[in-house]
Design a protein around this motif. Structure first.
Motif, mmCIF file in Angstrom:
data_model
loop_
_atom_site.group_PDB
_atom_site.id
_atom_site.type_symbol
_atom_site.label_atom_id
_atom_site.label_comp_id
_atom_site.label_asym_id
_atom_site.label_seq_id
_atom_site.Cartn_x
_atom_site.Cartn_y
_atom_site.Cartn_z
ATOM 1 N N ALA A 45 20.938 2.474 86.255
ATOM 2 C CA ALA A 45 21.155 3.822 85.714
ATOM 3 C C ALA A 45 19.996 4.773 86.028
ATOM 4 O O ALA A 45 19.259 5.172 85.140
ATOM 5 N N PRO A 46 19.845 5.136 87.283
ATOM 6 C CA PRO A 46 18.730 6.037 87.605
ATOM 7 C C PRO A 46 19.010 7.476 87.173
ATOM 8 O O PRO A 46 20.161 7.897 87.144
ATOM 9 N N SER A 47 17.951 8.180 86.826
ATOM 10 C CA SER A 47 18.069 9.617 86.597
ATOM 11 C C SER A 47 17.783 10.294 87.932
ATOM 12 O O SER A 47 16.756 10.012 88.546
ATOM 13 N N PRO A 48 18.662 11.170 88.388
ATOM 14 C CA PRO A 48 18.452 11.764 89.727
ATOM 15 C C PRO A 48 17.443 12.911 89.675
ATOM 16 O O PRO A 48 17.737 14.031 90.062
ATOM 17 N N THR A 49 16.258 12.579 89.192
ATOM 18 C CA THR A 49 15.202 13.592 89.108
ATOM 19 C C THR A 49 14.117 13.277 90.125
ATOM 20 O O THR A 49 13.047 13.864 90.097
ATOM 21 N N GLY A 50 14.367 12.325 90.981
ATOM 22 C CA GLY A 50 13.406 11.959 92.016
ATOM 23 C C GLY A 50 13.995 10.852 92.859
ATOM 24 O O GLY A 50 15.144 10.444 92.645
ATOM 25 N N ARG A 51 13.211 10.405 93.836
ATOM 26 C CA ARG A 51 13.654 9.305 94.697
ATOM 27 C C ARG A 51 13.428 7.975 93.988
ATOM 28 O O ARG A 51 12.613 7.880 93.079
ATOM 29 N N LEU A 52 14.144 6.957 94.432
ATOM 30 C CA LEU A 52 13.921 5.621 93.882
ATOM 31 C C LEU A 52 12.565 5.122 94.366
ATOM 32 O O LEU A 52 12.205 5.307 95.522
ATOM 33 N N HIS A 53 11.813 4.495 93.477
ATOM 34 C CA HIS A 53 10.574 3.864 93.913
ATOM 35 C C HIS A 53 10.734 2.355 93.764
ATOM 36 O O HIS A 53 11.763 1.864 93.286
ATOM 37 N N VAL A 54 9.722 1.651 94.158
ATOM 38 C CA VAL A 54 9.857 0.200 94.273
ATOM 39 C C VAL A 54 10.220 -0.449 92.925
ATOM 40 O O VAL A 54 10.996 -1.417 92.879
ATOM 41 N N GLY A 55 9.750 0.128 91.829
ATOM 42 C CA GLY A 55 10.114 -0.404 90.505
ATOM 43 C C GLY A 55 11.601 -0.228 90.218
ATOM 44 O O GLY A 55 12.269 -1.148 89.739
ATOM 45 N N ASN A 56 12.140 0.948 90.542
ATOM 46 C CA ASN A 56 13.595 1.168 90.364
ATOM 47 C C ASN A 56 14.390 0.229 91.264
ATOM 48 O O ASN A 56 15.428 -0.300 90.869
ATOM 49 N N ILE A 57 13.894 0.070 92.489
ATOM 50 C CA ILE A 57 14.617 -0.766 93.459
ATOM 51 C C ILE A 57 14.722 -2.197 92.914
ATOM 52 O O ILE A 57 15.757 -2.845 93.006
ATOM 53 N N ARG A 58 13.630 -2.629 92.307
ATOM 54 C CA ARG A 58 13.613 -3.983 91.745
ATOM 55 C C ARG A 58 14.646 -4.115 90.618
ATOM 56 O O ARG A 58 15.398 -5.095 90.567
ATOM 57 N N THR A 59 14.692 -3.121 89.740
ATOM 58 C CA THR A 59 15.684 -3.162 88.654
ATOM 59 C C THR A 59 17.102 -3.140 89.219
ATOM 60 O O THR A 59 17.976 -3.877 88.759
ATOM 61 N N ALA A 60 17.315 -2.287 90.221
ATOM 62 C CA ALA A 60 18.647 -2.216 90.836
ATOM 63 C C ALA A 60 19.017 -3.579 91.424
ATOM 64 O O ALA A 60 20.118 -4.097 91.204
ATOM 65 N N LEU A 61 18.074 -4.161 92.156
ATOM 66 C CA LEU A 61 18.323 -5.449 92.803
ATOM 67 C C LEU A 61 18.698 -6.517 91.770
ATOM 68 O O LEU A 61 19.669 -7.250 91.945
ATOM 69 N N HIS A 62 17.920 -6.596 90.710
ATOM 70 C CA HIS A 62 18.174 -7.665 89.732
ATOM 71 C C HIS A 62 19.524 -7.477 89.029
ATOM 72 O O HIS A 62 20.223 -8.453 88.757
ATOM 73 N N ASN A 63 19.889 -6.240 88.786
ATOM 74 C CA ASN A 63 21.208 -6.008 88.190
ATOM 75 C C ASN A 63 22.317 -6.351 89.183
ATOM 76 O O ASN A 63 23.349 -6.909 88.807
ATOM 77 N N TRP A 64 22.091 -6.011 90.424
ATOM 78 C CA TRP A 64 23.048 -6.352 91.473
ATOM 79 C C TRP A 64 23.187 -7.875 91.561
ATOM 80 O O TRP A 64 24.287 -8.415 91.657
ATOM 81 N N MET A 65 22.051 -8.555 91.513
ATOM 82 C CA MET A 65 22.069 -10.022 91.633
ATOM 83 C C MET A 65 22.805 -10.672 90.460
ATOM 84 O O MET A 65 23.601 -11.598 90.651
ATOM 85 N N LEU A 66 22.541 -10.169 89.258
ATOM 86 C CA LEU A 66 23.228 -10.745 88.087
ATOM 87 C C LEU A 66 24.743 -10.609 88.247
ATOM 88 O O LEU A 66 25.491 -11.548 87.966
#
Ligand code: GLU
Length: 452
Positions: free
Chosen positions: A7-28
């Motif tokens: 659930a990113p807020s589109p107030t900036g680009r994704l950074h490595v911390g967001n990418i990690r959260t996205a990845l782990h949710n995708w993996m689950l």
């Protein structure tokens, strides 16, 4: 069915911390054969930007984290109105009239007294008359959710284990601004209910939000709030991952701006990022695993540690090289220099840190090359090489064997002048694989040039 969301807020680009959260949710989700939702948290109309939404989609696509559904909070405002009405009817919301400055003063006073800066619920004690007076002055209220101080808020966190919060130690959260717009807290809970999210995995900075949201969920369930009649009114499972820190172990500004553009520019493969972030901060070793199935098979929240995970860009570079060495030709074909075929890729691949370097090495095959000046002995040696060269299935093995026999040279004196004459370099890809790519004509020309 497992449903996760990023659930990113589109107030900036994704950074490595967001990418990690996205990845782990995708993996689950992928591991369980469930659904992965991309939820755009764009209730903040002023700071949200459409180009960031597009960049988020592009980054996730580049990373290969495909989502099953996209949701947008800005398209769900009627649901938030409905939830607001339900909570209001249940007596869980109250209007507040303090200005930001007044709240700041209260905060400072509390801190000055050595107390936690918890909202004092002054607005709850206003009489109808006082409220009417505020409104008559033209002050529109913002709204807070009334936390139930009755019993501790507890949950079993997928990473942090048993969690317990005393609600009296939390401020009643503001859920709606005076201009009617929504803050993060309630819409997120409404979405998780409506979208039947079963697992909320996010950063540790959200732990106290979870405590609040558990009460919001419970209040909404009690108010019979649900998108569909038969919706399971169950809290999602919560897990909070430790934050990502820089190599020095500190929260780093750099990590906050390091994203897919920078990775792409540096020639980092998505698979290297995935392999690193999938296991960083877990008890499993970070390895150059290019096969997501392998990563998915071992993914387990219980292996996550509670200490901050250290993100090291040098680790990423190393992992990237090891991943590049495994990439099959079809997956890189479009990024290789013209004319470079599978044999060329396989010969050159072990020398690469990044796919983009293939062009430099391919130059050795296509020429022109620059040879060093050779000593008289080396010139004689190379002239001997030209005489002994027989072009067959494995010209390099044959040539070096014949030269060894004829000149008595071995090791470096045998190989180095040849490599220098044939490639202009002191090191590089395996000559046995390279020579057939260079071809007989160029090989003879280069040997002749070296001895000229
Ligand atoms: N938009 C929120 C954030 O980016 C989402 C947090 C959550 O996962 O609920 O922090």
């Amino acid at each position: 069915m497992t449903t996760t969301r990023f659930a990113p807020s589109p107030t900036g680009r994704l950074h490595v911390g967001n990418i990690r959260t996205a990845l782990h949710n995708w993996m689950l989700a992928r591991q369980a054969g469930g659904a992965f939702i991309l939820r755009i948290d764009d209730t903040d109309a002023e700071r949200s930007r459409e180009d960031y939404v597009e960049a988020i989609r592009a980054d996730l696509t580049w990373l290969g984290l495909e989502w099953d559904r996209e949701e947008r909070q800005s398209a769900r405002l009627d649901r938030y109105e409905a939830a607001f009405a339900a909570l209001q009817a249940a007596g869980r919301l109250y209007p507040c009239y303090e200005s930001a400055q007044e709240l700041e003063v209260k905060r400072k006073i509390a801190l000055g007294r050595g107390l936690p800066p918890i909202y004092d619920r002054a607005a709850l004690k206003l009489t109808d008359y006082e409220r009417a007076a505020r409104e008559a002055e033209g002050t529109a209220p913002h709204w807070r959710f009334l936390l139930d101080h009755g019993e501790p808020i507890a949950w079993q966190d997928g990473i942090r284990g048993s969690q317990k919060f005393d609600p009296a130690q939390l401020s009643d959260p503001v859920i709606r601004r005076a201009d009617g717009s929504w803050l993060y807290m309630m819409p997120s809970a409404v979405d998780d209910i409506d979208m039947e999210v079963t697992q909320v995995l996010r950063g540790e900075d959200h732990v106290s939000n979870t405590a609040v949201q558990i009460q919001i969920f419970t209040a909404l369930f009690a108010a019979q709030f649900a998108a569909t009649e038969g919706a399971a009114k169950m809290l999602p499972a919560f897990a909070h991952e430790a934050l990502l820190v820089g190599r020095e172990g500190k929260l780093s500004k750099r990590l906050g701006s390091l994203g897919c553009d920078a990775f792409r520019e540096r020639g980092i493969e998505p698979e290297a990022i995935i392999a690193l972030l999938a296991r960083l901060g877990t008890s499993q070793p970070v390895e150059p695993i290019a096969d997501r199935k392998v990563l998915l098979a071992g993914f387990d929240l219980s292996t996550f540690g509670r200490a901050p995970a250290k993100f090291d860009e040098e680790d990423l570079e190393r992992l990237n090289a090891a991943i590049v060495h495994q990439l099959p030709f079809p997956s890189v074909r479009d990024r290789l220099p013209a004319g470079m075929d599978e044999a060329g890729w396989l010969a050159i691949r072990p020398n690469l840190g990044h796919v983009g370097e293939a062009a430099d090495w391919w130059q050795l095959v296509t020429g022109p090359i620059t040879q060093p000046a050779f000593s008289t002995e080396d010139k004689a040696f190379l002239a001997e090489a030209a005489r002994l060269l027989v072009w067959d299935a494995n010209p390099w093995a044959l040539l070096t064997a014949a030269l060894k026999e004829a000149t008595g040279r071995k090791g470096k004196p045998l190989f180095l002048p040849l490599r220098q004459a044939l490639t202009g370099m002191d090191h590089g890809p395996d000559m046995g694989e390279l020579l057939p790519l260079i071809g007989e004509t160029a090989t003879r020309t280069r040997l002749a040039q070296a001895t000229a």
